[in-house]
Design a protein around this motif. Structure first.
Motif, PDB file in Angstrom:
ATOM      1  N   GLY A 196       0.463   3.692   0.871  1.00  0.00           N
ATOM      2  CA  GLY A 196       0.972   4.423  -0.285  1.00  0.00           C
ATOM      3  C   GLY A 196       2.482   4.308  -0.413  1.00  0.00           C
ATOM      4  N   LEU A 197       3.188   4.378   0.692  1.00  0.00           N
ATOM      5  CA  LEU A 197       4.642   4.223   0.664  1.00  0.00           C
ATOM      6  C   LEU A 197       5.041   2.811   0.268  1.00  0.00           C
ATOM      7  CD1 LEU A 197       5.639   6.279   3.843  1.00  0.00           C
ATOM      8  CD2 LEU A 197       5.761   6.981   1.448  1.00  0.00           C
ATOM      9  N   GLN A 198       4.235   1.836   0.669  1.00  0.00           N
ATOM     10  CA  GLN A 198       4.503   0.461   0.275  1.00  0.00           C
ATOM     11  C   GLN A 198       4.312   0.264  -1.232  1.00  0.00           C
ATOM     12  OE1 GLN A 198       5.552  -2.360   2.492  1.00  0.00           O
ATOM     13  NE2 GLN A 198       6.206  -0.362   3.248  1.00  0.00           N
ATOM     14  N   VAL A 199       3.294   0.910  -1.790  1.00  0.00           N
ATOM     15  CA  VAL A 199       3.091   0.846  -3.247  1.00  0.00           C
ATOM     16  C   VAL A 199       4.283   1.452  -3.972  1.00  0.00           C
ATOM     17  CG1 VAL A 199       1.683   1.716  -5.155  1.00  0.00           C
ATOM     18  CG2 VAL A 199       0.574   0.823  -3.102  1.00  0.00           C
ATOM     19  N   PHE A 200       4.752   2.591  -3.479  1.00  0.00           N
ATOM     20  CA  PHE A 200       5.920   3.238  -4.095  1.00  0.00           C
ATOM     21  C   PHE A 200       7.151   2.333  -3.994  1.00  0.00           C
ATOM     22  CE2 PHE A 200       9.684   5.973  -3.773  1.00  0.00           C
ATOM     23  CZ  PHE A 200       9.586   6.646  -4.970  1.00  0.00           C
ATOM     24  N   SER A 201       7.339   1.702  -2.842  1.00  0.00           N
ATOM     25  CA  SER A 201       8.479   0.797  -2.672  1.00  0.00           C
ATOM     26  C   SER A 201       8.407  -0.374  -3.643  1.00  0.00           C
ATOM     27  CB  SER A 201       8.529   0.288  -1.229  1.00  0.00           C
ATOM     28  OG  SER A 201       8.734   1.342  -0.321  1.00  0.00           O
ATOM     29  N   ALA A 202       7.194  -0.890  -3.851  1.00  0.00           N
ATOM     30  CA  ALA A 202       7.034  -2.004  -4.791  1.00  0.00           C
ATOM     31  C   ALA A 202       7.381  -1.580  -6.211  1.00  0.00           C
ATOM     32  CB  ALA A 202       5.607  -2.538  -4.728  1.00  0.00           C
ATOM     33  N   LEU A 203       7.036  -0.350  -6.577  1.00  0.00           N
ATOM     34  CA  LEU A 203       7.311   0.129  -7.938  1.00  0.00           C
ATOM     35  C   LEU A 203       8.803   0.302  -8.200  1.00  0.00           C
ATOM     36  CD1 LEU A 203       4.446   2.734  -8.489  1.00  0.00           C
ATOM     37  CD2 LEU A 203       4.653   0.450  -9.464  1.00  0.00           C
ATOM     38  N   ILE A 204       9.570   0.575  -7.154  1.00  0.00           N
ATOM     39  CA  ILE A 204      11.013   0.737  -7.352  1.00  0.00           C
ATOM     40  C   ILE A 204      11.769  -0.554  -7.083  1.00  0.00           C
ATOM     41  CG2 ILE A 204      10.909   3.200  -6.836  1.00  0.00           C
ATOM     42  CD1 ILE A 204      11.997   2.630  -4.065  1.00  0.00           C
TER      43      ILE A 204
END
Length: 247
Positions: A196-204
């Motif tokens: 989930g944190l990796q998905v958030f990092s990709a979005l930013i």
């Protein structure tokens, strides 16, 4: 003279290529997610003892990688467990209703033969653990909520049972299988949180390797978490009742 210079240049180029190859090999070793189960098994053939050591090395490498997220999930569970334990003491009516609902859902399973109970426990825990892992892709929120909810339920039930049969009964009822089951659940949820944190990092806009990490997490789940959840289900069904009979 020209031949000697050509020979010198060839030797020097060979050394540079060797150094480059060694550097590239070292870079590949540094990524536990990439190394964990993502290499083609046809590339190398090793002896049985070497394969066992390799699996253990992969396990410890991935465990070191996911360890911070494991600790976060364990902390969430035990904080929620204490909250459930205290709320059961402060709001007994609510706790009784929750216990009745839990008992009604559990009674059909307890009426089954032990082998069916074992597989029921195993499949339930394996499904929930897989759910924690996959739903972590939604920014890691759902695994945290699910782990907190389950911790709260365990806390409420622990308080009610401890009132009737004592705290020692609760410890002996949970410890034999919980020592395997809970870490596996925390690992699954920890992998979900990491994804989930990796998905958030990709979005930013940060560079991530979500697909590779997801494959590594799933490989770890099927290779280690599922078998150990099965062992925990066997202990809970056949060993824990024997221990409780001595009380």
């Amino acid at each position: 003279m020209e031949k000697e210079e050509d020979y010198y240049l060839r030797e020097r180029n060979g050394e540079e290529r060797a150094e480059t190859s060694e550097g590239e090999g070292e870079e590949k070793i540094d990524s536990p997610v990439e190394n964990f189960g993502l290499t083609d098994s046809r590339e190398t053939k090793s002896r049985p003892g070497e394969r066992t050591n390799s699996k253990i090395s992969e396990f410890t490498s991935y465990l070191n990688f996911i360890w911070p997220y494991f600790l976060i999930m364990a902390g969430v569970f035990f904080v929620a467990l204490l909250a459930g334990y205290n709320s059961s003491a402060n709001f007994p009516h609510m706790a009784d209703e929750l216990m009745k609902s839990f008992s009604n859902r559990l009674e059909p399973l307890l009426a089954m033969p032990p082998i069916v109970i074992m597989f029921g426990i195993f499949l339930n825990n394996a499904f929930l653990s897989l759910l924690f892992l996959i739903l972590g892709l939604a920014f890691g929120v759902l695994p945290v909520l699910f782990v907190a909810f389950n911790g709260y339920i365990v806390g409420v039930i622990s308080h009610l049972v401890a009132q009737e049969k004592g705290l020692l009964f609760i410890i002996l009822a949970l410890l034999p299988h919980g020592i395997l089951e809970l870490p596996m659940v925390f690992l699954s949820a920890g992998i979900g949180l990491r994804l989930g944190l990796q998905v958030f990092s990709a979005l930013i806009g940060r560079h991530t390797e979500i697909k590779k990490e997801f494959k590594g997490g799933m490989r770890f789940y099927f290779r280690w978490i599922v078998p150990l959840l099965f062992v925990a289900a066997v202990v809970e069904t056949f060993i824990t009742p024997l221990i409780l009979n001595f009380l």
